[in-house]
Design a protein around this motif. Structure first.
Motif, PDB file in Angstrom:
ATOM      1  N   SER A  57      57.913 -14.958  60.179  1.00 50.54           N
ATOM      2  CA  SER A  57      58.071 -15.831  59.025  1.00 50.54           C
ATOM      3  C   SER A  57      57.978 -15.081  57.698  1.00 50.54           C
ATOM      4  CB  SER A  57      57.046 -16.963  59.067  1.00 50.54           C
ATOM      5  OG  SER A  57      55.748 -16.443  58.948  1.00 50.54           O
ATOM      6  N   MET A  58      57.301 -13.934  57.661  1.00 48.28           N
ATOM      7  CA  MET A  58      57.139 -13.199  56.409  1.00 48.28           C
ATOM      8  C   MET A  58      57.770 -11.816  56.483  1.00 48.28           C
ATOM      9  SD  MET A  58      53.792 -14.816  54.792  1.00 48.28           S
ATOM     10  CE  MET A  58      53.792 -13.678  53.550  1.00 48.28           C
ATOM     11  N   LYS A  59      58.696 -11.631  57.380  1.00 45.97           N
ATOM     12  CA  LYS A  59      59.253 -10.298  57.588  1.00 45.97           C
ATOM     13  C   LYS A  59      60.103  -9.815  56.412  1.00 45.97           C
ATOM     14  CE  LYS A  59      63.163 -12.010  60.251  1.00 45.97           C
ATOM     15  NZ  LYS A  59      63.752 -12.072  61.548  1.00 45.97           N
ATOM     16  N   ASP A  60      60.626 -10.704  55.592  1.00 46.66           N
ATOM     17  CA  ASP A  60      61.472 -10.296  54.469  1.00 46.66           C
ATOM     18  C   ASP A  60      60.730 -10.273  53.139  1.00 46.66           C
ATOM     19  OD1 ASP A  60      63.691 -10.035  56.138  1.00 46.66           O
ATOM     20  OD2 ASP A  60      64.182 -12.162  55.944  1.00 46.66           O
ATOM     21  N   ILE A  61      59.404 -10.341  53.179  1.00 47.23           N
ATOM     22  CA  ILE A  61      58.641 -10.448  51.941  1.00 47.23           C
ATOM     23  C   ILE A  61      58.708  -9.157  51.111  1.00 47.23           C
ATOM     24  CG2 ILE A  61      56.397  -9.701  52.811  1.00 47.23           C
ATOM     25  CD1 ILE A  61      55.244 -12.090  51.197  1.00 47.23           C
ATOM     26  N   TRP A  62      58.850  -7.998  51.735  1.00 43.89           N
ATOM     27  CA  TRP A  62      58.886  -6.721  51.035  1.00 43.89           C
ATOM     28  C   TRP A  62      60.310  -6.170  50.927  1.00 43.89           C
ATOM     29  CZ3 TRP A  62      54.627  -5.354  48.582  1.00 43.89           C
ATOM     30  CH2 TRP A  62      53.398  -5.842  49.024  1.00 43.89           C
ATOM     31  N   THR A  63      61.302  -7.011  51.006  1.00 47.27           N
ATOM     32  CA  THR A  63      62.685  -6.556  51.049  1.00 47.27           C
ATOM     33  C   THR A  63      63.078  -5.710  49.841  1.00 47.27           C
ATOM     34  OG1 THR A  63      63.295  -8.508  52.312  1.00 47.27           O
ATOM     35  CG2 THR A  63      65.073  -7.315  51.257  1.00 47.27           C
ATOM     36  N   ASP A  64      62.840  -6.189  48.639  1.00 46.60           N
ATOM     37  CA  ASP A  64      63.269  -5.468  47.428  1.00 46.60           C
ATOM     38  C   ASP A  64      62.106  -4.800  46.703  1.00 46.60           C
ATOM     39  OD1 ASP A  64      65.894  -6.246  47.853  1.00 46.60           O
ATOM     40  OD2 ASP A  64      65.611  -8.153  46.814  1.00 46.60           O
ATOM     41  N   VAL A  65      61.013  -4.565  47.378  1.00 48.15           N
ATOM     42  CA  VAL A  65      59.830  -3.993  46.740  1.00 48.15           C
ATOM     43  C   VAL A  65      59.532  -2.639  47.366  1.00 48.15           C
ATOM     44  CG1 VAL A  65      57.368  -4.314  46.306  1.00 48.15           C
ATOM     45  CG2 VAL A  65      58.893  -6.286  46.336  1.00 48.15           C
ATOM     46  N   ASP A  66      59.320  -1.646  46.509  1.00 52.12           N
ATOM     47  CA  ASP A  66      58.889  -0.333  46.989  1.00 52.12           C
ATOM     48  C   ASP A  66      57.382  -0.427  47.231  1.00 52.12           C
ATOM     49  OD1 ASP A  66      58.479   2.283  47.601  1.00 52.12           O
ATOM     50  OD2 ASP A  66      58.783   3.039  45.563  1.00 52.12           O
ATOM     51  N   VAL A  67      56.981  -0.334  48.457  1.00 52.02           N
ATOM     52  CA  VAL A  67      55.590  -0.571  48.834  1.00 52.02           C
ATOM     53  C   VAL A  67      54.665   0.460  48.207  1.00 52.02           C
ATOM     54  CG1 VAL A  67      54.011  -0.828  50.779  1.00 52.02           C
ATOM     55  CG2 VAL A  67      56.354  -1.640  50.981  1.00 52.02           C
ATOM     56  N   LEU A  68      55.072   1.712  48.182  1.00 51.16           N
ATOM     57  CA  LEU A  68      54.225   2.753  47.585  1.00 51.16           C
ATOM     58  C   LEU A  68      54.071   2.546  46.079  1.00 51.16           C
ATOM     59  CD1 LEU A  68      55.455   5.883  49.566  1.00 51.16           C
ATOM     60  CD2 LEU A  68      53.356   4.567  49.900  1.00 51.16           C
ATOM     61  N   GLU A  69      55.140   2.136  45.430  1.00 50.45           N
ATOM     62  CA  GLU A  69      55.062   1.858  43.990  1.00 50.45           C
ATOM     63  C   GLU A  69      54.142   0.665  43.731  1.00 50.45           C
ATOM     64  OE1 GLU A  69      55.534   2.282  40.010  1.00 50.45           O
ATOM     65  OE2 GLU A  69      56.184   3.668  41.583  1.00 50.45           O
ATOM     66  N   TYR A  70      54.226  -0.350  44.549  1.00 50.24           N
ATOM     67  CA  TYR A  70      53.360  -1.522  44.421  1.00 50.24           C
ATOM     68  C   TYR A  70      51.897  -1.114  44.597  1.00 50.24           C
ATOM     69  CZ  TYR A  70      51.193  -5.995  45.551  1.00 50.24           C
ATOM     70  OH  TYR A  70      50.363  -7.089  45.580  1.00 50.24           O
ATOM     71  N   GLN A  71      51.640  -0.282  45.598  1.00 52.65           N
ATOM     72  CA  GLN A  71      50.274   0.173  45.848  1.00 52.65           C
ATOM     73  C   GLN A  71      49.740   0.980  44.667  1.00 52.65           C
ATOM     74  OE1 GLN A  71      49.940   2.980  49.048  1.00 52.65           O
ATOM     75  NE2 GLN A  71      47.883   2.295  49.568  1.00 52.65           N
ATOM     76  N   ARG A  72      50.556   1.876  44.109  1.00 51.65           N
ATOM     77  CA  ARG A  72      50.135   2.673  42.964  1.00 51.65           C
ATOM     78  C   ARG A  72      49.824   1.767  41.771  1.00 51.65           C
ATOM     79  NH1 ARG A  72      52.063   4.121  38.533  1.00 51.65           N
ATOM     80  NH2 ARG A  72      54.170   3.415  38.898  1.00 51.65           N
ATOM     81  N   LYS A  73      50.662   0.776  41.539  1.00 48.52           N
ATOM     82  CA  LYS A  73      50.470  -0.156  40.432  1.00 48.52           C
ATOM     83  C   LYS A  73      49.169  -0.942  40.597  1.00 48.52           C
ATOM     84  CE  LYS A  73      52.902  -3.815  38.000  1.00 48.52           C
ATOM     85  NZ  LYS A  73      54.053  -4.717  38.012  1.00 48.52           N
ATOM     86  N   MET A  74      48.877  -1.394  41.798  1.00 45.72           N
ATOM     87  CA  MET A  74      47.639  -2.138  42.052  1.00 45.72           C
ATOM     88  C   MET A  74      46.415  -1.258  41.801  1.00 45.72           C
ATOM     89  SD  MET A  74      48.078  -5.277  42.901  1.00 45.72           S
ATOM     90  CE  MET A  74      49.478  -5.461  41.821  1.00 45.72           C
ATOM     91  N   ARG A  75      46.508   0.015  42.150  1.00 43.13           N
ATOM     92  CA  ARG A  75      45.376   0.916  41.927  1.00 43.13           C
ATOM     93  C   ARG A  75      45.164   1.188  40.431  1.00 43.13           C
ATOM     94  NH1 ARG A  75      46.430   5.127  46.901  1.00 43.13           N
ATOM     95  NH2 ARG A  75      45.522   3.788  48.491  1.00 43.13           N
ATOM     96  N   GLU A  76      46.265   1.261  39.677  1.00 47.65           N
ATOM     97  CA  GLU A  76      46.140   1.471  38.240  1.00 47.65           C
ATOM     98  C   GLU A  76      45.506   0.273  37.543  1.00 47.65           C
ATOM     99  OE1 GLU A  76      50.033   2.319  36.749  1.00 47.65           O
ATOM    100  OE2 GLU A  76      50.041   4.373  37.524  1.00 47.65           O
ATOM    101  N   GLU A  77      45.843  -0.913  37.991  1.00 43.90           N
ATOM    102  CA  GLU A  77      45.367  -2.129  37.323  1.00 43.90           C
ATOM    103  C   GLU A  77      43.901  -2.443  37.605  1.00 43.90           C
ATOM    104  OE1 GLU A  77      47.943  -5.318  38.439  1.00 43.90           O
ATOM    105  OE2 GLU A  77      49.642  -4.517  37.335  1.00 43.90           O
ATOM    106  N   ARG A  78      43.358  -1.919  38.672  1.00 40.59           N
ATOM    107  CA  ARG A  78      41.977  -2.295  38.991  1.00 40.59           C
ATOM    108  C   ARG A  78      40.998  -1.451  38.166  1.00 40.59           C
ATOM    109  NH1 ARG A  78      40.835   0.208  44.944  1.00 40.59           N
ATOM    110  NH2 ARG A  78      41.031   2.252  44.070  1.00 40.59           N
ATOM    111  N   SER A  79      39.925  -2.066  37.802  1.00 39.64           N
ATOM    112  CA  SER A  79      38.911  -1.368  37.024  1.00 39.64           C
ATOM    113  C   SER A  79      37.741  -1.014  37.938  1.00 39.64           C
ATOM    114  CB  SER A  79      38.419  -2.239  35.866  1.00 39.64           C
ATOM    115  OG  SER A  79      37.858  -3.428  36.397  1.00 39.64           O
ATOM    116  N   ILE A  80      37.309   0.186  37.822  1.00 45.29           N
ATOM    117  CA  ILE A  80      36.213   0.659  38.681  1.00 45.29           C
ATOM    118  C   ILE A  80      34.937   0.738  37.830  1.00 45.29           C
ATOM    119  CG2 ILE A  80      35.369   2.563  40.083  1.00 45.29           C
ATOM    120  CD1 ILE A  80      38.281   3.223  40.679  1.00 45.29           C
ATOM    121  N   GLY A  81      33.886   0.175  38.344  1.00 47.90           N
ATOM    122  CA  GLY A  81      32.564   0.270  37.753  1.00 47.90           C
ATOM    123  C   GLY A  81      32.346  -0.624  36.656  1.00 47.90           C
TER     124      GLY A  81
END
Length: 81
Positions: A57-81
């Motif tokens: 049911s969710m197999k096409d959810i990452w069709t047009d998204v670069d997964v590594l780029e998404y992961q890098r973006k999520m890491r940049e947005e999070r604040s540590i400490g």
């Protein structure tokens, strides 16, 4: 046919009749076991089909998204400490 079978059965000795009876009971049990196995297999197939539909049911959810780029973006947005 049942009449002919009954005549042959009645012509047999008691031990032979007992063997025929045992064989008939074996066939009945075998048939019941086969029916149970068919039901189990059918139920198993239905479950596998349902799981297959859900898992796809969710197999096409990452069709047009670069997964590594998404992961890098999520890491940049999070604040540590």
């Amino acid at each position: 046919m049942p009449q002919a079978v009954a005549e042959v059965y009645n012509a047999l000795s008691l031990t032979a009749q007992q063997e025929v009876y045992d064989f008939m009971m074996y066939l009945v049990q075998k048939q019941q076991k086969t029916l149970e196995n068919n039901k189990k297999e059918s139920r198993k197939q239905k479950r596998l089909e349902a799981l297959s539909q859900i898992s796809g049911s969710m197999k096409d959810i990452w069709t047009d998204v670069d997964v590594l780029e998404y992961q890098r973006k999520m890491r940049e947005e999070r604040s540590i400490g």
